[in-house]
Enzyme design. Structure first.
Site, PDB file in Angstrom:
ATOM      1  N   SER A   1       3.453  94.289  31.145  1.00 31.09           N
ATOM      2  CA  SER A   1       3.675  92.935  31.666  1.00 31.09           C
ATOM      3  C   SER A   1       4.391  92.982  33.022  1.00 31.09           C
ATOM      4  O   SER A   1       5.372  93.706  33.186  1.00 31.09           O
ATOM      5  CB  SER A   1       4.509  92.133  30.656  1.00 31.09           C
ATOM      6  OG  SER A   1       4.629  90.796  31.070  1.00 31.09           O
TER       7      SER A   1
ATOM      8  N   ASN B   1       2.731 103.350  39.213  1.00 32.32           N
ATOM      9  CA  ASN B   1       4.127 103.321  39.651  1.00 32.32           C
ATOM     10  C   ASN B   1       4.448 104.596  40.448  1.00 32.32           C
ATOM     11  O   ASN B   1       4.106 105.695  40.033  1.00 32.32           O
ATOM     12  CB  ASN B   1       5.018 103.215  38.412  1.00 32.32           C
ATOM     13  CG  ASN B   1       6.462 102.933  38.757  1.00 32.32           C
ATOM     14  OD1 ASN B   1       7.119 103.734  39.411  1.00 32.32           O
ATOM     15  ND2 ASN B   1       6.976 101.798  38.321  1.00 32.32           N
TER      16      ASN B   1
ATOM     17  N   ASP C   1      13.970 101.087  37.267  1.00 35.22           N
ATOM     18  CA  ASP C   1      12.711 100.459  37.685  1.00 35.22           C
ATOM     19  C   ASP C   1      12.734  98.948  37.514  1.00 35.22           C
ATOM     20  O   ASP C   1      12.088  98.229  38.272  1.00 35.22           O
ATOM     21  CB  ASP C   1      11.540 101.070  36.906  1.00 35.22           C
ATOM     22  CG  ASP C   1      10.224 100.892  37.643  1.00 35.22           C
ATOM     23  OD1 ASP C   1      10.183 101.207  38.848  1.00 35.22           O
ATOM     24  OD2 ASP C   1       9.246 100.421  37.039  1.00 35.22           O
TER      25      ASP C   1
ATOM     26  N   CYS D   1       6.647  92.445  36.314  1.00 40.01           N
ATOM     27  CA  CYS D   1       8.008  92.018  36.670  1.00 40.01           C
ATOM     28  C   CYS D   1       7.933  90.849  37.658  1.00 40.01           C
ATOM     29  O   CYS D   1       6.854  90.487  38.122  1.00 40.01           O
ATOM     30  CB  CYS D   1       8.746  93.202  37.314  1.00 40.01           C
ATOM     31  SG  CYS D   1       8.348  93.423  39.060  1.00 40.01           S
TER      32      CYS D   1
ATOM     33  N   CYS E   1       5.971  91.743  40.976  1.00 37.64           N
ATOM     34  CA  CYS E   1       4.516  91.860  40.824  1.00 37.64           C
ATOM     35  C   CYS E   1       3.899  90.506  40.488  1.00 37.64           C
ATOM     36  O   CYS E   1       2.802  90.181  40.953  1.00 37.64           O
ATOM     37  CB  CYS E   1       4.188  92.909  39.775  1.00 37.64           C
ATOM     38  SG  CYS E   1       4.804  94.544  40.242  1.00 37.64           S
TER      39      CYS E   1
ATOM     40  N   GLU F   1       1.247  97.544  39.983  1.00 38.57           N
ATOM     41  CA  GLU F   1       0.443  96.432  40.506  1.00 38.57           C
ATOM     42  C   GLU F   1       0.495  96.396  42.030  1.00 38.57           C
ATOM     43  O   GLU F   1      -0.513  96.118  42.696  1.00 38.57           O
ATOM     44  CB  GLU F   1       0.955  95.103  39.936  1.00 38.57           C
ATOM     45  CG  GLU F   1       0.916  94.999  38.415  1.00 38.57           C
ATOM     46  CD  GLU F   1       2.218  95.460  37.751  1.00 38.57           C
ATOM     47  OE1 GLU F   1       2.869  96.402  38.261  1.00 38.57           O
ATOM     48  OE2 GLU F   1       2.604  94.863  36.724  1.00 38.57           O
TER      49      GLU F   1
ATOM     50  N   HIS G   1       5.624  99.441  42.362  1.00 30.76           N
ATOM     51  CA  HIS G   1       5.235  99.275  40.975  1.00 30.76           C
ATOM     52  C   HIS G   1       3.706  99.435  40.928  1.00 30.76           C
ATOM     53  O   HIS G   1       3.037  99.373  41.967  1.00 30.76           O
ATOM     54  CB  HIS G   1       5.654  97.894  40.483  1.00 30.76           C
ATOM     55  CG  HIS G   1       7.089  97.803  40.050  1.00 30.76           C
ATOM     56  ND1 HIS G   1       7.620  96.695  39.438  1.00 30.76           N
ATOM     57  CD2 HIS G   1       8.096  98.710  40.135  1.00 30.76           C
ATOM     58  CE1 HIS G   1       8.894  96.900  39.158  1.00 30.76           C
ATOM     59  NE2 HIS G   1       9.220  98.114  39.578  1.00 30.76           N
TER      60      HIS G   1
END
Lengths: 145, 145
Positions: free
Chosen positions: B77, B39, B142, B79, B82, B52, B50
């Site tokens: 996990s 991030n 975020d 969002c 992503c 990912e 983010h």
């Protein structure tokens, strides 16, 4: 198109003039553009800078309340990644130039409560059609097919 | 965690050491990491990086066939943004460190045909819990709540 749709179209033209994929986007808050962008796959070798993502990035860090009062304009129907970004930030309305060259996730966005206007603007449609005809491999890469 | 889960965790630790949000990710193709990221909201003032997304960006431009043979590891996990990127690139498998601090879109990804493993790894969980307790406003920003 209104002034914001025009601004997104100008971003798409800018990308084309840079040798890039002609998709543009602007994020509008309270009647003002707070982020403008265009696809940067070619220009920056980017896998994530679709036009909508670039507009969001150029808008900088914003509080949730700003996004929730904003409208995102894009010249082409958003892909799953860009639709996901719209959902993350709960941007309540999206105005799409055209959804013929790429169906995208307009239906999914509507199901998740986002207001979606599809203009089917002929200039957006023609620019993208011409690009896809000229650079089919680049287009396929951008939508990963 | 396997070596790739560990690599994602190291990325999360790196972000924390930079003053950022401790979420890390790696993209793995044929047993090799082709993109690592974390991030960068704080570090780059980014609204889209983010973990990912950063890993995907750092993997560079790849053909559809590479993504379709890849696995994305992430410490938390994903969002909607992503998850959407995972769907755009049709990455068939996602390995998630923990989904307790943030439920994310694991269920949605499974519905769309992605294989999702949730490890509930205590180190990921503890690092994120501590961060959220210490910096609740940054965390809210975020995920835009």
């Amino acid at each position: 198109m209104d002034e914001f749709g025009e601004a997104a179209f100008v971003e798409a033209e800018r990308s084309l003039s840079e040798g890039g994929i002609p998709i543009g986007s602007v994020l509008v808050w309270k009647g003002q553009i707070i982020g403008s962008g265009h696809n940067r796959r070619v220009q920056k070798g980017s896998a994530i800078l679709h036009a909508e993502m670039d507009a969001l990035e150029n808008a900088g860090r914003r509080s949730a309340s700003v996004y929730r009062e904003s409208v995102l304009y894009t010249t082409l129907s958003p892909c799953p990644m860009c639709a996901g970004a719209i959902l993350l930030y709960q941007i309540p309305k999206v105005v799409i130039g055209e959804a013929q060259n790429f169906k995208g996730e307009a239906t999914f966005l509507r199901k998740r409560g986002i207001m979606v206007d599809i203009l089917e603007e002929h200039r957006c449609l023609e620019m993208m059609t011409r690009f896809i005809d000229s650079f089919p491999e680049l287009w396929k890469e951008d939508i990963s097919v």
